[in-house]
Design an enzyme around this catalytic site. Structure first.
Site, mmCIF file in Angstrom:
data_model
loop_
_atom_site.group_PDB
_atom_site.id
_atom_site.type_symbol
_atom_site.label_atom_id
_atom_site.label_comp_id
_atom_site.label_asym_id
_atom_site.label_seq_id
_atom_site.Cartn_x
_atom_site.Cartn_y
_atom_site.Cartn_z
ATOM 1 N N GLU A 26 6.203 -27.032 10.482
ATOM 2 C CA GLU A 26 6.362 -27.324 11.923
ATOM 3 C C GLU A 26 7.439 -26.449 12.558
ATOM 4 O OE1 GLU A 26 8.818 -30.259 13.474
ATOM 5 O OE2 GLU A 26 9.147 -31.303 11.567
ATOM 6 N N LYS A 161 15.156 -40.456 8.732
ATOM 7 C CA LYS A 161 16.589 -40.736 8.890
ATOM 8 C C LYS A 161 16.770 -42.172 9.333
ATOM 9 C CE LYS A 161 18.457 -36.238 10.120
ATOM 10 N NZ LYS A 161 17.340 -35.314 10.365
#
Ligand code: PSU
Ligand code: MN
Length: 302
Positions: A26, A161
């Site tokens: 990406e 995260k």
């Protein structure tokens, strides 16, 4: 025949035509996920690691309205230097970017769409978006999760995260029918750390096992993708209490400043990088490399 809006690099086209393994990468991670110049160095190194593993890398982005699968070095450097000046493009943005002949860095969701259009089945990144903390009020849920439920691309990441609510993220993926495969682990990793306390759907220990599940999905016309969660290498994992504290302060700041929508994730990533000096960035880079290596091994087996 490829879609009229797709632009494959010569290298990627040749590999796909010859049925050789390709992995997608990406570009939001380059423009919005890491600072310059480490972002460009990391993007280049990811491509090198894929090649060393015998796989053709296809970094994805939208440039001049073209859905690019496979970028050259100049294009990688441009996205890294442009940083937040370039559009962060998720699913909803793609038609407008094409119509306006605009440039955009693709998130996990948008990269999956480009990869699927090109016929690339495996994709490596750092962390995915998910259900944000407080989503029961803000409804901030990344489009990455919806994409995993409807686009048949396997995404290798290091979990998410803990700026996100990892428990709710797992629930959402279950509802949407997305298997979360722990690669050599029974637990969802939390990006900087190897453990989160949340169980994965299945554990697999070899690329062959993962490839067999991908092939089975193809054979039944399974609509969605799979999420492979690969823990950060022990040597680079961070102290949980330390990083949790940093994340808590970043969340407080984003709330105090009223950050919302697509700006939330880049804001938090930048604050965490600032607060930890180079430490979290070094860990971030290493876990991405590890994911590229695992994705390459899977792609070779598919
Ligand atoms: N999480 C990270 N690093 C990143 C991103 C997420 O640890 O670079 C990026 C990815 O491109 C991901 C996107 O697809 O942020 C999710 O943004 P949002 O939460 O706005 O959907
Ligand atoms: Mn969001």
């Amino acid at each position: 025949m490829y879609n009229q809006h797709l632009l494959l690099s010569d290298e990627v086209r040749a590999a796909l035509d010859a049925n050789k393994p390709v992995i997608a990468l990406e570009s939001t991670i380059i423009s919005h996920g890491m600072p310059y110049p480490q972002n460009v160095e990391t993007a280049r190194a990811c491509e090198r690691i894929a090649r060393e593993n015998g796989v053709t890398p296809a970094t994805c982005a939208i440039l001049g309205g073209k859905l690019c699968v496979g970028l050259n070095d100049k294009q990688l450097a441009y996205l890294g230097k442009a940083g937040h000046k370039v559009n962060k493009v998720s699913r909803r943005d793609i038609p407008v970017m094409i119509a306006r002949k605009a440039d955009g860095a693709t998130t996990v969701a948008a990269t999956m769409i480009l990869a699927a259009l090109a016929g690339v089945k495996v994709f490596a990144t750092g962390g995915i978006g998910g259900v944000h903390r407080g989503a029961e009020v803000t409804m901030d849920i990344s489009a990455d999760l919806e994409e995993l439920s409807q686009t048949p691309v396997t995404v290798v990441c290091a979990g998410a995260k803990s700026i996100l609510d990892l428990g709710l993220t797992m629930e959402y993926l279950e509802t949407k029918g997305v298997p979360v495969i722990g690669y050599g682990t029974d637990e969802l990793p939390a990006f900087y750390t190897r453990r989160s306390g949340f169980a994965v759907t299945y554990r697999m220990d070899t690329p062959q096992e993962v490839a067999a599940a991908i092939r089975a999905g193809q054979e039944i016309g399974y609509r969605g993708g799979m999420l492979i969660v690969n823990p950060i290498p022990e040597a680079y994992s961070m102290d949980k209490d330390y990083i949790d504290g940093v994340i808590a302060r970043a969340l407080e700041e984003s709330e105090a400043q009223g950050v919302h929508g697509k700006a939330v994730t880049p804001f938090l990533l930048a604050r965490i990088a600032e607060a930890t000096g180079g430490d979290s960035l070094a860990s971030n880079i290493q876990l991405v490399y590890n994911n590229v290596a695992v994705a390459s091994q899977i792609a070779k087996e598919v």
